[in-house]
Motif scaffolding. Structure first.
Motif, PDB file in Angstrom:
ATOM      1  N   UNK A  48      24.997  52.679  33.160  1.00 29.38           N
ATOM      2  CA  UNK A  48      25.567  52.454  31.834  1.00 29.38           C
ATOM      3  C   UNK A  48      25.209  51.070  31.289  1.00 29.38           C
ATOM      4  N   UNK A  49      25.377  50.029  32.113  1.00 32.99           N
ATOM      5  CA  UNK A  49      25.134  48.665  31.641  1.00 32.99           C
ATOM      6  C   UNK A  49      23.683  48.481  31.195  1.00 32.99           C
ATOM      7  N   UNK A  50      22.742  49.036  31.956  1.00 30.92           N
ATOM      8  CA  UNK A  50      21.323  48.909  31.603  1.00 30.92           C
ATOM      9  C   UNK A  50      21.013  49.685  30.322  1.00 30.92           C
ATOM     10  N   UNK A  51      21.606  50.863  30.195  1.00 29.78           N
ATOM     11  CA  UNK A  51      21.397  51.661  28.981  1.00 29.78           C
ATOM     12  C   UNK A  51      21.833  50.895  27.737  1.00 29.78           C
ATOM     13  N   UNK A  52      22.923  50.164  27.850  1.00 29.02           N
ATOM     14  CA  UNK A  52      23.413  49.375  26.718  1.00 29.02           C
ATOM     15  C   UNK A  52      22.565  48.121  26.519  1.00 29.02           C
ATOM     16  N   UNK A  53      22.163  47.489  27.631  1.00 26.06           N
ATOM     17  CA  UNK A  53      21.460  46.204  27.550  1.00 26.06           C
ATOM     18  C   UNK A  53      20.094  46.332  26.887  1.00 26.06           C
ATOM     19  N   UNK A  54      19.341  47.395  27.178  1.00 20.89           N
ATOM     20  CA  UNK A  54      17.965  47.504  26.669  1.00 20.89           C
ATOM     21  C   UNK A  54      17.917  47.517  25.133  1.00 20.89           C
ATOM     22  N   UNK A  55      18.604  48.432  24.439  1.00 21.86           N
ATOM     23  CA  UNK A  55      18.549  48.387  22.969  1.00 21.86           C
ATOM     24  C   UNK A  55      19.196  47.129  22.398  1.00 21.86           C
ATOM     25  N   UNK A  56      20.217  46.600  23.101  1.00 20.28           N
ATOM     26  CA  UNK A  56      20.865  45.380  22.618  1.00 20.28           C
ATOM     27  C   UNK A  56      19.905  44.198  22.652  1.00 20.28           C
ATOM     28  N   UNK A  57      19.158  44.061  23.744  1.00 22.65           N
ATOM     29  CA  UNK A  57      18.190  42.972  23.854  1.00 22.65           C
ATOM     30  C   UNK A  57      17.090  43.106  22.807  1.00 22.65           C
ATOM     31  N   UNK A  58      16.570  44.315  22.632  1.00 18.50           N
ATOM     32  CA  UNK A  58      15.537  44.528  21.619  1.00 18.50           C
ATOM     33  C   UNK A  58      16.062  44.177  20.228  1.00 18.50           C
ATOM     34  N   UNK A 107      18.185  40.870  45.564  1.00 16.07           N
ATOM     35  CA  UNK A 107      19.093  41.733  44.801  1.00 16.07           C
ATOM     36  C   UNK A 107      20.110  40.890  44.046  1.00 16.07           C
ATOM     37  N   UNK A 108      20.629  39.860  44.703  1.00 13.57           N
ATOM     38  CA  UNK A 108      21.577  38.964  44.040  1.00 13.57           C
ATOM     39  C   UNK A 108      20.893  38.138  42.964  1.00 13.57           C
ATOM     40  N   UNK A 109      19.674  37.673  43.228  1.00 10.26           N
ATOM     41  CA  UNK A 109      18.919  36.924  42.211  1.00 10.26           C
ATOM     42  C   UNK A 109      18.678  37.802  40.976  1.00 10.26           C
ATOM     43  N   UNK A 110      18.323  39.046  41.200  1.00 11.37           N
ATOM     44  CA  UNK A 110      18.102  39.968  40.081  1.00 11.37           C
ATOM     45  C   UNK A 110      19.392  40.167  39.287  1.00 11.37           C
ATOM     46  N   UNK A 111      20.494  40.318  39.997  1.00  9.53           N
ATOM     47  CA  UNK A 111      21.788  40.525  39.345  1.00  9.53           C
ATOM     48  C   UNK A 111      22.136  39.321  38.469  1.00  9.53           C
ATOM     49  N   UNK A 112      22.010  38.120  39.035  1.00 10.13           N
ATOM     50  CA  UNK A 112      22.340  36.903  38.298  1.00 10.13           C
ATOM     51  C   UNK A 112      21.398  36.720  37.112  1.00 10.13           C
ATOM     52  N   UNK A 113      20.112  37.030  37.298  1.00  7.89           N
ATOM     53  CA  UNK A 113      19.137  36.884  36.220  1.00  7.89           C
ATOM     54  C   UNK A 113      19.465  37.798  35.040  1.00  7.89           C
ATOM     55  N   UNK A 114      19.931  39.000  35.329  1.00 11.08           N
ATOM     56  CA  UNK A 114      20.327  39.924  34.259  1.00 11.08           C
ATOM     57  C   UNK A 114      21.497  39.356  33.466  1.00 11.08           C
ATOM     58  N   UNK A 115      22.448  38.759  34.171  1.00 10.97           N
ATOM     59  CA  UNK A 115      23.594  38.150  33.495  1.00 10.97           C
ATOM     60  C   UNK A 115      23.132  36.993  32.622  1.00 10.97           C
ATOM     61  N   UNK A 116      22.223  36.167  33.143  1.00 12.28           N
ATOM     62  CA  UNK A 116      21.692  35.050  32.366  1.00 12.28           C
ATOM     63  C   UNK A 116      20.962  35.556  31.122  1.00 12.28           C
ATOM     64  N   UNK A 117      20.192  36.627  31.277  1.00 12.39           N
ATOM     65  CA  UNK A 117      19.450  37.180  30.145  1.00 12.39           C
ATOM     66  C   UNK A 117      20.398  37.653  29.049  1.00 12.39           C
ATOM     67  N   UNK A 118      21.472  38.338  29.429  1.00 14.34           N
ATOM     68  CA  UNK A 118      22.440  38.788  28.436  1.00 14.34           C
ATOM     69  C   UNK A 118      23.191  37.610  27.828  1.00 14.34           C
ATOM     70  N   UNK A 119      23.337  36.542  28.596  1.00 14.83           N
ATOM     71  CA  UNK A 119      23.961  35.329  28.047  1.00 14.83           C
ATOM     72  C   UNK A 119      23.082  34.730  26.958  1.00 14.83           C
ATOM     73  N   UNK A 120      21.771  34.710  27.198  1.00 15.24           N
ATOM     74  CA  UNK A 120      20.833  34.219  26.182  1.00 15.24           C
ATOM     75  C   UNK A 120      20.909  35.077  24.928  1.00 15.24           C
ATOM     76  N   UNK A 121      20.946  36.395  25.104  1.00 15.60           N
ATOM     77  CA  UNK A 121      21.063  37.292  23.955  1.00 15.60           C
ATOM     78  C   UNK A 121      22.362  37.049  23.198  1.00 15.60           C
TER      79      UNK A 121
END
Length: 244
Positions: A48-58, A107-121
């Motif tokens: 669910x989170x990824x489905x929402x994140x992709x169009x939101x980031x674009x 796996x943890x680095x990827x998780x944190x990076x996704x959070x950082x990316x959404x923070x930038x958005x």
């Protein structure tokens, strides 16, 4: 498929186009899913989170109007922190002592990076005080949901058991959950102080007061220390506001 999963998908899937054309809506929806972990209470049929994140980031990169806010000291420090996390992860992965945990590290680095990316958005999309206040309300109410869910449990058990966050979430541990609630208290305090509608003001004050015993019954010593500091700062803020 459980009914809860069907209801969640029925709400999320039609919202995806709106997340693209109205990325602030996507930020709000992603925040709700991320903080409440609603997908944990349903069958995980879709990410669910990824489905929402992709169009939101674009949508954020196309329609966002606050990207100048990225050129700030705070965002610079956030970038430095992410770079440091990356360097330390690479260094730890190359160390033979941690050879059995490399997959967990990345796996943890990827998780944190996704959070950082959404923070930038979020920085690029939340470009007004009205949007910032809306986001704060969403965050505060999301954790208020856990508070109201925990209160009946406290009454029924007499506080005999620790209170934990939702399973398999970033606040699952009682210490993490106590920390998150401590971080929520200033948000509820701000909302209660700044709200002009009496019934809404009382709602925020009620959530603020209800959060305190829930923090106690996480039985986290760190959360108790944090609560002491947060309540002290809130009282100081009240005195400053009254003096003006």
């Amino acid at each position: 498929m459980p009914l809860r999963s069907i209801l969640l998908m029925a709400f999320v899937l039609p919202s995806l186009p709106l997340c693209f054309v109205r990325p602030f809506y996507g930020i709000v929806l992603w925040t709700i899913i991320a903080f409440t972990s609603l997908h944990v209470y349903t069958a995980r049929v879709l990410p669910v989170a990824i489905l929402i994140a992709i169009p939101t980031l674009l949508g954020a990169f196309i329609f966002g109007r606050g990207w100048r806010n990225l050129f700030s000291v705070e965002c610079g420090l956030l970038l430095v922190l992410w770079i440091w996390f990356t360097i330390t992860t690479i260094n730890a992965a190359a160390n033979p002592l941690f050879a059995d945990h490399v997959d967990d590290m990345w796996a943890r680095w990827e998780y944190v990076s996704k959070v950082f990316l959404m923070t930038v958005a979020t920085v690029g999309v939340v470009d007004s005080f009205a949007r910032l206040r809306t986001l704060i309300i969403v965050i505060a109410v999301s954790f208020g949901f856990f508070v109201m869910k925990a209160l009946p449990w406290l009454v029924l058990t007499g506080g005999a058991d620790r209170i934990y966050g939702p399973d398999k979430s970033m606040i699952a541990d009682n210490n993490d959950f106590g920390l998150a609630l401590n971080m929520t208290l200033p948000l509820l305090f701000f909302l209660a102080q700044s709200e002009t509608r009496i019934w809404v003001k009382r709602l925020f004050w009620g959530l603020f007061l209800a959060t305190i015993p829930v923090i106690f019954f996480t039985y986290s010593r760190g959360a108790l220390v944090g609560l002491t500091a947060v309540v002290g700062l809130d009282r100081k803020s009240t005195r400053l506001n009254s003096s003006h």
